[in-house]
Design an enzyme around this catalytic site. Structure first.
Site, short mmCIF file in Angstrom:
data_model
loop_
_atom_site.label_atom_id
_atom_site.label_comp_id
_atom_site.label_asym_id
_atom_site.label_seq_id
_atom_site.Cartn_x
_atom_site.Cartn_y
_atom_site.Cartn_z
N CYS A 210 17.19 23.27 -22.80
CA CYS A 210 17.29 24.43 -21.89
C CYS A 210 16.65 24.13 -20.54
O CYS A 210 17.26 24.36 -19.50
CB CYS A 210 16.64 25.65 -22.53
SG CYS A 210 16.49 27.03 -21.40
N CYS B 234 20.28 25.16 -19.58
CA CYS B 234 20.34 26.47 -18.90
C CYS B 234 19.72 26.47 -17.50
O CYS B 234 20.31 27.01 -16.56
CB CYS B 234 19.61 27.52 -19.72
SG CYS B 234 19.78 27.33 -21.49
N LYS C 116 21.43 24.11 -14.90
CA LYS C 116 22.79 24.64 -14.78
C LYS C 116 22.80 25.90 -13.92
O LYS C 116 23.60 26.03 -13.00
CB LYS C 116 23.33 24.92 -16.19
CG LYS C 116 24.73 25.46 -16.32
CD LYS C 116 24.89 26.95 -16.18
CE LYS C 116 24.07 27.82 -17.06
NZ LYS C 116 24.49 27.92 -18.45
N TYR D 261 31.78 27.03 -23.37
CA TYR D 261 30.80 27.45 -22.37
C TYR D 261 30.60 26.36 -21.31
O TYR D 261 30.70 26.61 -20.11
CB TYR D 261 29.41 27.63 -23.00
CG TYR D 261 29.12 28.86 -23.81
CD1 TYR D 261 28.42 29.91 -23.25
CD2 TYR D 261 29.48 28.94 -25.15
CE1 TYR D 261 28.06 31.02 -24.01
CE2 TYR D 261 29.14 30.05 -25.91
CZ TYR D 261 28.43 31.09 -25.33
OH TYR D 261 28.09 32.18 -26.08
N GLU E 216 31.85 26.50 -17.45
CA GLU E 216 30.80 26.68 -16.44
C GLU E 216 30.81 25.53 -15.43
O GLU E 216 30.76 25.76 -14.21
CB GLU E 216 29.43 26.78 -17.12
CG GLU E 216 29.23 28.10 -17.86
CD GLU E 216 27.89 28.20 -18.57
OE1 GLU E 216 27.18 27.19 -18.69
OE2 GLU E 216 27.55 29.32 -19.00
N HIS F 144 25.93 55.16 -8.74
CA HIS F 144 27.05 54.99 -7.81
C HIS F 144 26.57 54.54 -6.44
O HIS F 144 25.52 55.00 -5.99
CB HIS F 144 27.76 56.34 -7.68
CG HIS F 144 28.99 56.29 -6.82
ND1 HIS F 144 30.14 55.66 -7.24
CD2 HIS F 144 29.21 56.76 -5.58
CE1 HIS F 144 31.04 55.77 -6.27
NE2 HIS F 144 30.51 56.42 -5.25
N GLU G 198 29.10 51.19 -13.30
CA GLU G 198 29.29 52.62 -13.56
C GLU G 198 30.60 52.86 -14.32
O GLU G 198 30.75 53.86 -15.01
CB GLU G 198 29.26 53.43 -12.26
CG GLU G 198 30.42 53.20 -11.34
CD GLU G 198 30.32 54.07 -10.06
OE1 GLU G 198 30.26 55.30 -10.18
OE2 GLU G 198 30.29 53.49 -8.95
P1 NDP Z 1 31.66 24.87 -27.42
O1 NDP Z 1 31.62 24.76 -28.89
O2 NDP Z 1 31.43 26.18 -26.75
O3 NDP Z 1 33.05 24.31 -26.89
C1 NDP Z 1 33.52 23.06 -27.25
C2 NDP Z 1 34.90 22.91 -26.65
O4 NDP Z 1 35.37 21.58 -26.84
C3 NDP Z 1 35.93 23.82 -27.32
O5 NDP Z 1 36.79 24.27 -26.33
C4 NDP Z 1 36.62 22.90 -28.31
O6 NDP Z 1 37.94 23.25 -28.56
C5 NDP Z 1 36.60 21.59 -27.53
N1 NDP Z 1 36.64 20.42 -28.41
C6 NDP Z 1 35.87 20.18 -29.50
N2 NDP Z 1 36.16 18.98 -30.03
C7 NDP Z 1 37.15 18.47 -29.27
C8 NDP Z 1 37.90 17.25 -29.33
N3 NDP Z 1 37.67 16.36 -30.28
N4 NDP Z 1 38.84 17.04 -28.40
C9 NDP Z 1 39.08 17.97 -27.43
N5 NDP Z 1 38.41 19.12 -27.32
C10 NDP Z 1 37.46 19.37 -28.24
O7 NDP Z 1 30.63 23.75 -26.93
P2 NDP Z 1 29.96 23.46 -25.54
O8 NDP Z 1 29.79 22.00 -25.52
O9 NDP Z 1 30.68 24.11 -24.41
O10 NDP Z 1 28.56 24.19 -25.69
C11 NDP Z 1 27.73 23.96 -26.82
C12 NDP Z 1 26.93 25.19 -27.14
O11 NDP Z 1 25.92 25.34 -26.18
C13 NDP Z 1 27.71 26.48 -27.10
O12 NDP Z 1 28.35 26.78 -28.29
C14 NDP Z 1 26.67 27.49 -26.76
O13 NDP Z 1 26.12 27.97 -27.97
C15 NDP Z 1 25.65 26.72 -25.98
N6 NDP Z 1 25.74 27.02 -24.55
C16 NDP Z 1 25.51 28.30 -24.10
C17 NDP Z 1 25.58 28.61 -22.77
C18 NDP Z 1 25.35 30.00 -22.30
O14 NDP Z 1 24.80 30.80 -23.05
N7 NDP Z 1 25.77 30.36 -21.10
C19 NDP Z 1 25.88 27.60 -21.77
C20 NDP Z 1 26.12 26.30 -22.32
C21 NDP Z 1 26.04 26.04 -23.66
P3 NDP Z 1 38.33 24.36 -29.67
O15 NDP Z 1 38.08 25.68 -29.04
O16 NDP Z 1 39.77 24.10 -29.91
O17 NDP Z 1 37.48 24.10 -30.86
#
Ligand code: NDP
Length: 452
Positions: A43, A48, A51, A178, A182, A435, A440
């Site tokens: 984080c 976080c 980022k 995410y 982002e 407002h 709102e």
């Molecule tokens: P996520 O699990 O959110 O997303 C992973 C993405 O990668 C999905 O779109 C998934 O597709 C795709 N994917 C997975 N495997 C493959 C593959 N082999 N080939 C192609 N695409 C693939 O993970 P992130 O890495 O974005 O983030 C990890 C975690 O970190 C999040 O789940 C969240 O909990 C946390 N996080 C939170 C944030 C916040 O609160 N703002 C910010 C950043 C991270 P599919 O959907 O098809 O599975």
């Protein structure tokens, strides 16, 4: 049997640091913590915090453009990445030092070393030294996962983004979660030509469908190319950058490729299996509601347990563990109705059930408004915001709230209190509007747009 410590924490991220501090300062425990990298964890050091600072940096061009529409004689100059990176490094140093002094001030002994498990009460440090403890807490977090494919070694991850020497001119972002969404927005805002590949039908799977569509079209309107149903076949190094051959038949060159395809728990080589702790499918540590593993003296919190992988959740789990074990106050971390925000531009804030999930559960009413907010409309920007409530037709409770808007993260935090308290649609309605604001709309949604 006497131990060197009452608690040994492996991992100095959000969950581990909170547990160590509470156990030591409020539980009177003798506590040690080992961290192999920088104190603060994902984080603070590579997640976080940096980022969000990049989100702020990336929003200035739009702010300057709007300022002109409001009459200011302002121009967007170039973005000085080395300047920003140096400031970022200083801020992270400051935060790391604050984490460190928070621990030592609470009386926690720090070992700057990798630690693994030797037995149910013994930790082995990289130096070879062993330390015993009555309880061991594993809070080692996770790391980016990149799938195995030809040229995958050319891919960067979110860990690398903060350390880039210069900003690439053309960047491919792979993933639809995410982190991918982002960073697509951040890099675009910083002037990078961004293309995002996602293998599924729409980015941000798991969020409310209407809200996901809203975010995706806003991103595209801003100039980000999103290619759904598209994946990389192979990457090749070229003289000018990286050649990307993809499933849609395209063959394009980028300067850098960022993979944000999920994260995996950091459990490799910890020695868990030898102690009888069988890891889950993704390598996560299975725990019960008290964050206790199959070995009673060993607990685990945060991303390494792959429950809800969010910093505030890790903090709650670490705190609940310390309260239960060291303060005589039995407390479980509550994983229900946890709000979160995706810091895209615009942001997506969400709590509770999506329309799709709610519909499966019970009869619902859907209230929604999509409109152009005052501030950007005046500046002539086409942005639209979305405010959406999912309401139980039977109990009238608000089951879900989804907001796509600038600062949706701030708004959903407050809406989450009402949803967590079990507020009904009528409770929202009898709350008088503030407002003029965007939020709102949440208390003035009169008629359902549909029932299901
Ligand atoms: P996520 O699990 O959110 O997303 C992973 C993405 O990668 C999905 O779109 C998934 O597709 C795709 N994917 C997975 N495997 C493959 C593959 N082999 N080939 C192609 N695409 C693939 O993970 P992130 O890495 O974005 O983030 C990890 C975690 O970190 C999040 O789940 C969240 O909990 C946390 N996080 C939170 C944030 C916040 O609160 N703002 C910010 C950043 C991270 P599919 O959907 O098809 O599975």
């Amino acid at each position: 049997m006497s131990f060197d410590y009452d608690l040994f924490v492996i991992g100095g991220g959000s969950g581990g640091v909170r547990a160590a501090r509470i156990a030591a300062s409020e539980g009177g425990a003798r506590v040690a913590l080992a961290e192999e990298s920088r104190m603060g964890g994902t984080c603070v050091i590579r997640g976080c915090v940096p980022k969000k600072l990049m989100v702020f940096a990336s929003a200035y061009p739009d702010a300057v453009t709007d300022a002109r529409a409001y009459g200011w004689d302002a121009t967007v100059g170039g973005f000085d990445w080395p300047h920003f990176r140096a400031s970022l490094d200083r801020e992270l140093d400051r935060l790391e030092a604050a984490y460190r002094s928070g621990l030592t001030g609470a009386g926690v002994a720090i070992f700057d070393a990798r630690a693994t498990l030797a037995d149910a009460h013994t930790v082995r440090l990289a130096s070879g030294e062993t330390v015993t403890a009555k309880h061991i807490l594993i809070a080692t977090g996770g790391r980016p996962f990149v799938p195995d494919f030809p040229g995958c070694e050319l891919a960067r991850t979110s860990d690398d983004v903060f350390r880039m020497e210069s900003l690439p001119a053309r960047m491919l972002v792979v993933g639809g979660g995410y982190i991918a969404s982002e960073f697509a927005c951040i890099l675009h805002g910083l002037g990078v030509d961004v293309c995002q590949f996602y293998r599924g039908a729409q980015i941000l799977r798991g969020f409310d469908d209407e809200a996901r569509g809203h975010v995706a079209s806003a991103m595209q309107d801003r100039g980000i190319t999103i290619k759904c149903g598209t994946d990389v076949i192979r990457l090749e190094k070229t003289e000018g950058g990286i050649r990307v051959i993809s499933t849609d038949g395209s063959d394009r060159e980028f300067d850098a490729v960022l993979y944000a395809t999920g994260r995996r728990p950091n459990t490799a080589g910890l020695g868990l299996e030898a102690l009888g702790i069988e890891l889950g499918r993704n390598g996560q540590i299975p725990v019960d509601d008290w964050s206790q593993t199959a070995v009673p003296s060993i607990y685990a919190v945060g991303d390494v347990t792959d429950r809800i992988n969010l910093t505030p959740m890790a903090i709650r789990e670490g705190h609940a563990f310390a309260d239960t074990v060291f303060r005589g106050e039995a407390r479980k971390a509550d994983h229900e109705l946890v709000a979160s925000a995706v810091f895209t531009q615009p942001e997506l804030g969400s709590v509770g059930l999506t329309e799709e999930a709610a519909r499966e559960q019970e009869p619902i009413e859907v209230y929604a408004a999509a409109f152009r907010p005052m501030q950007s409309m005046f500046a002539g920007r086409p942005d639209r915001v979305l405010m959406k409530l999912i309401v139980s037709a039977r109990t009238r409770k608000v089951l879900g709230c989804h907001i796509v808007a600038p600062n949706a993260g701030e708004m959903i935090q407050l809406a989450a209190i009402a949803v967590k308290m079990g507020a009904t649609k009528e409770d929202f309605d009898r709350t008088v509007a503030v407002h003029p604001t965007m939020a709102e709309e949440l208390v003035t949604l009169r008629k359902p747009v549909r029932t299901a």
